[in-house]
Design a protein around this motif. Sequence first.
Motif, PDB file in Angstrom:
ATOM      1  N   GLU A  65     -35.492   1.248  -9.807  1.00 43.93           N
ATOM      2  CA  GLU A  65     -36.920   1.146 -10.107  1.00 43.93           C
ATOM      3  C   GLU A  65     -37.617   0.162  -9.151  1.00 43.93           C
ATOM      4  OE1 GLU A  65     -39.840   0.634 -13.970  1.00 43.93           O
ATOM      5  OE2 GLU A  65     -37.728   0.071 -14.159  1.00 43.93           O
ATOM      6  N   HIS A  71     -38.926   5.993 -11.514  1.00 41.64           N
ATOM      7  CA  HIS A  71     -39.993   5.331 -12.252  1.00 41.64           C
ATOM      8  C   HIS A  71     -39.707   5.454 -13.737  1.00 41.64           C
ATOM      9  CE1 HIS A  71     -41.367   9.516 -11.844  1.00 41.64           C
ATOM     10  NE2 HIS A  71     -42.049   9.337 -12.966  1.00 41.64           N
ATOM     11  N   GLN A  72     -40.206   4.474 -14.471  1.00 39.64           N
ATOM     12  CA  GLN A  72     -40.006   4.414 -15.912  1.00 39.64           C
ATOM     13  C   GLN A  72     -41.227   5.026 -16.596  1.00 39.64           C
ATOM     14  OE1 GLN A  72     -39.763   0.845 -19.053  1.00 39.64           O
ATOM     15  NE2 GLN A  72     -38.438   0.596 -17.291  1.00 39.64           N
ATOM     16  N   TYR A  82     -36.534   7.617 -17.682  1.00 33.54           N
ATOM     17  CA  TYR A  82     -36.509   7.437 -16.239  1.00 33.54           C
ATOM     18  C   TYR A  82     -36.487   8.790 -15.539  1.00 33.54           C
ATOM     19  CZ  TYR A  82     -35.155   2.791 -17.725  1.00 33.54           C
ATOM     20  OH  TYR A  82     -35.135   1.565 -18.333  1.00 33.54           O
ATOM     21  N   THR A  95     -46.330   3.452  -5.907  1.00 30.40           N
ATOM     22  CA  THR A  95     -45.723   4.538  -6.666  1.00 30.40           C
ATOM     23  C   THR A  95     -46.602   5.764  -6.547  1.00 30.40           C
ATOM     24  OG1 THR A  95     -44.808   5.179  -8.801  1.00 30.40           O
ATOM     25  CG2 THR A  95     -46.868   3.949  -8.855  1.00 30.40           C
TER      26      THR A  95
END
Length: 145
Positions: A65, A71-72, A82, A95
């Motif tokens: 991450e 990405h969470q 995730y 992101t």
Amino acid sequence: MTKTEKILSYHGIRPTQMRSKIYKFLKRKQSAVSFSDLKKAFVQKSETNKTANRTTFYRNLKIFEDKGLIHQINDGVGVSKYAISDENAKGKYGTDLHMHFHCTVCRKTICLPNKISEDSLPDDYEVNDVNLVLKGICEKCRKKQ
């Protein structure tokens, strides 16, 4: 060097056997994966291994991450999930800005393909986190009804 090892190295992640396995597992998934789903796929039944593996998984997910590989997603069900990040869509916020869809029937969460334009965000604001989740019933579950 394998394709997976090259991807990990490109993101500044030292490719280990476990990291390669975790990356491949996440890459194969069509929907976001919770920590418990990941753990179930890898952890052995021994109680000693569970503790060591739990720490290893958390540490590796955090590294992935931090390096922008995954990405969470907080889809509102109380469990983080995730997913692999789109490496071609990195922007000024570090992101890719995209929405997610959470099916309230099958409880799967997927990344939607359409991106959100960074131009629509005010320049005077500093964005630290993005979590865009639409909730409803996915196509597969709608067909079953």
